[in-house]
Design a protein around this motif. Structure first.
Motif, short mmCIF file in Angstrom:
data_model
loop_
_atom_site.label_atom_id
_atom_site.label_comp_id
_atom_site.label_asym_id
_atom_site.label_seq_id
_atom_site.Cartn_x
_atom_site.Cartn_y
_atom_site.Cartn_z
N ALA A 1 0.84 -1.20 0.00
CA ALA A 1 0.00 0.00 0.00
C ALA A 1 0.88 1.26 0.00
N GLY A 2 0.23 2.42 0.02
CA GLY A 2 0.98 3.67 -0.11
C GLY A 2 1.31 4.33 1.23
N GLY A 3 1.82 5.55 1.16
CA GLY A 3 2.10 6.33 2.36
C GLY A 3 3.58 6.42 2.69
N THR A 4 3.92 7.37 3.56
CA THR A 4 5.33 7.62 3.87
C THR A 4 5.95 6.48 4.69
N THR A 5 5.14 5.78 5.49
CA THR A 5 5.72 4.74 6.35
C THR A 5 6.05 3.49 5.54
N VAL A 6 5.15 3.10 4.64
CA VAL A 6 5.45 1.96 3.77
C VAL A 6 6.59 2.36 2.83
N GLY B 1 -4.82 4.22 -7.55
CA GLY B 1 -4.58 5.54 -6.98
C GLY B 1 -5.62 5.93 -5.95
N LEU B 2 -5.15 6.66 -4.93
CA LEU B 2 -6.09 7.15 -3.93
C LEU B 2 -6.01 8.67 -3.82
N GLY B 3 -5.42 9.28 -4.85
CA GLY B 3 -5.41 10.73 -4.91
C GLY B 3 -4.29 11.38 -4.13
N GLU B 4 -3.19 10.66 -3.97
CA GLU B 4 -2.07 11.23 -3.23
C GLU B 4 -0.97 11.69 -4.19
N GLU B 5 0.04 12.32 -3.65
CA GLU B 5 1.22 12.65 -4.43
C GLU B 5 1.79 11.35 -4.99
N GLU C 1 4.70 10.12 -5.26
CA GLU C 1 5.69 9.44 -4.43
C GLU C 1 5.07 8.67 -3.27
N LEU C 2 3.82 8.99 -2.97
CA LEU C 2 3.16 8.31 -1.85
C LEU C 2 2.17 7.26 -2.33
N GLU C 3 2.01 7.15 -3.64
CA GLU C 3 1.05 6.18 -4.19
C GLU C 3 1.64 4.77 -4.15
N HIS D 1 0.90 -2.61 4.68
CA HIS D 1 0.12 -1.38 4.55
C HIS D 1 0.33 -0.41 5.70
N GLY D 2 -0.01 0.84 5.44
CA GLY D 2 0.07 1.86 6.47
C GLY D 2 -1.29 2.09 7.10
N ILE D 3 -1.31 2.88 8.15
CA ILE D 3 -2.57 3.28 8.78
C ILE D 3 -2.49 4.78 8.95
N GLY D 4 -3.58 5.48 8.61
CA GLY D 4 -3.53 6.93 8.73
C GLY D 4 -4.58 7.46 9.68
N THR E 1 -7.57 15.00 4.19
CA THR E 1 -7.01 16.28 3.78
C THR E 1 -5.90 16.06 2.76
N ARG E 2 -5.03 15.08 3.04
CA ARG E 2 -3.91 14.80 2.14
C ARG E 2 -4.43 14.40 0.76
N ARG E 3 -5.59 13.77 0.72
CA ARG E 3 -6.16 13.35 -0.56
C ARG E 3 -7.04 14.44 -1.17
N GLY F 1 -9.69 6.52 11.93
CA GLY F 1 -8.56 5.86 11.27
C GLY F 1 -8.85 5.54 9.82
N GLU F 2 -7.77 5.28 9.07
CA GLU F 2 -7.91 4.96 7.66
C GLU F 2 -6.87 3.93 7.25
N ALA F 3 -7.29 3.01 6.39
CA ALA F 3 -6.36 2.08 5.76
C ALA F 3 -6.98 1.59 4.46
N PHE F 4 -6.20 1.41 3.42
CA PHE F 4 -6.68 0.94 2.11
C PHE F 4 -7.78 1.80 1.51
N GLY F 5 -7.87 3.05 1.93
CA GLY F 5 -8.96 3.88 1.41
C GLY F 5 -10.27 3.71 2.18
N TYR F 6 -10.27 2.89 3.21
CA TYR F 6 -11.45 2.73 4.09
C TYR F 6 -11.26 3.62 5.31
C1 BG6 Z 1 -1.75 5.95 2.22
C2 BG6 Z 1 -2.50 4.68 2.27
O1 BG6 Z 1 -1.05 6.07 1.04
O2 BG6 Z 1 -0.90 6.01 3.34
C3 BG6 Z 1 -3.32 4.72 3.50
O3 BG6 Z 1 -3.31 4.54 1.13
C4 BG6 Z 1 -2.49 4.89 4.75
O4 BG6 Z 1 -4.13 3.59 3.56
C5 BG6 Z 1 -1.56 6.07 4.57
O5 BG6 Z 1 -3.31 5.12 5.84
C6 BG6 Z 1 -0.54 6.22 5.68
O6 BG6 Z 1 0.35 7.22 5.34
P1 BG6 Z 1 1.61 7.63 6.18
O7 BG6 Z 1 2.31 8.63 5.35
O8 BG6 Z 1 1.09 8.20 7.44
O9 BG6 Z 1 2.39 6.39 6.40
#
Ligand code: BG6
Length: 255
Positions: A63-68, A92-96, A98-100, A154-157, A164-166, A183-188
């Motif tokens: 999945a996307g995000g800065t942590t993954v 895509g989930l509408g992110e930059e 580099e974070l997709e 995957h990450g969790i947001g 907001t980021r999206r 919370g958010e993960a996988f667009g849920y």
């Molecule tokens: C997004 C994922 O790209 O990153 C989300 O689609 C996740 O599901 C998020 O919650 C986490 O981002 P970060 O940057 O906090 O690791």
């Protein structure tokens, strides 16, 4: 392990796994909200776990995000990872860029020496576009691969941060607030009880698909994500959570 015990991290891991109903929790020192190296340490822990558990021929959904992305950056090749196929968990989930998930998947695969397939699907599709795309043979093929994933990383947001980021509409932001999304993960998006309160329309792995996955690795830290992790983990991160000390302590304080 000796250093870990010195800081009481092993104890934290055990308590956290119990509270969040996980098979395993890995806690690294520090607070990733405060310092970037902590995120890198979570990335390193993710790589270690992936290397330990990899099997040749496996599919790894990413999945996307800065942590993954930190996991991808720290990735190193290993024989079993070289024979793995990496694939984005979702379109895509509408992110930059580099974070997709697409970008991070290709980065991780290159560093691991493995193969990858990408899913070029934009975010927030209309019903018509979704129905058309899902019938494309190329997309079908990739979706089947995603559903055959053995491991999902995957990450969790935090819900508001992610919305907001999206660049979500004010209406969606209001809706999420009304429904108590934390919370958010996988667009849920999930409320405190771990119930889904909103899901965006995008292609890829669904929460139901996670049932067939052998191992889910959630990577998320920072005190600011405590509530989000506590909401999402019992649902989607049912296997392993890699987090940091600040998040772990904040979660345990609430439970
Ligand atoms: C997004 C994922 O790209 O990153 C989300 O689609 C996740 O599901 C998020 O919650 C986490 O981002 P970060 O940057 O906090 O690791």
């Amino acid at each position: 392990p000796i250093i870990k015990d010195l800081f009481g991290l092993t104890e934290l891991e055990i308590r956290l796994a119990r509270v969040l109903r996980l098979k395993k929790a890995v806690v690294v020192q520090g607070d990733s909200d405060q310092s970037d190296w902590v995120k890198k340490e979570m990335g390193r822990a993710g790589v270690r776990l992936l290397k330990q558990t990899a099997r040749p021929g496996q599919v790894v959904a990413v999945a996307g995000g800065t942590t993954v992305a930190a996991v991808a950056e720290m990735m190193k090749a290993s024989p079993a990872l070289r024979e793995s196929i990496f694939i984005p968990a979702r379109g895509g989930l509408g992110e930059e860029v580099e974070l997709e998930a697409n970008y991070i998947t290709s980065l991780m695969a290159q560093k691991a020496g493995g193969r990858y397939r990408l899913m070029h699907v934009p975010e927030q599709l209309s019903h018509e576009a979704y129905d058309t795309l899902i019938r494309e043979p190329h997309i079908q093929e990739v979706l089947e691969l995603v559903r055959s994933a053995r491991i999902v990383v995957h990450g969790i947001g935090d819900a508001t941060t992610m919305a907001t980021r999206r660049k979500s509409s004010p209406e969606l932001l209001r809706l999420l607030q009304e429904k108590g999304a934390v919370g958010e993960a996988f667009g849920y998006y999930f409320n405190r009880k771990g119930e889904i309160v909103y899901r965006g329309r995008s292609l890829g792995l669904s929460l139901e698909d996670l049932e067939n996955v052998e191992m889910t690795i959630a990577v998320a830290g920072g005190a600011g994500k405590a509530e989000a992790i506590a909401a999402v983990c019992p649902v989607s991160g049912r296997d392993t959570l890699i987090t940091d000390e600040a998040a772990a302590r904040a979660i345990l304080k609430q439970h």
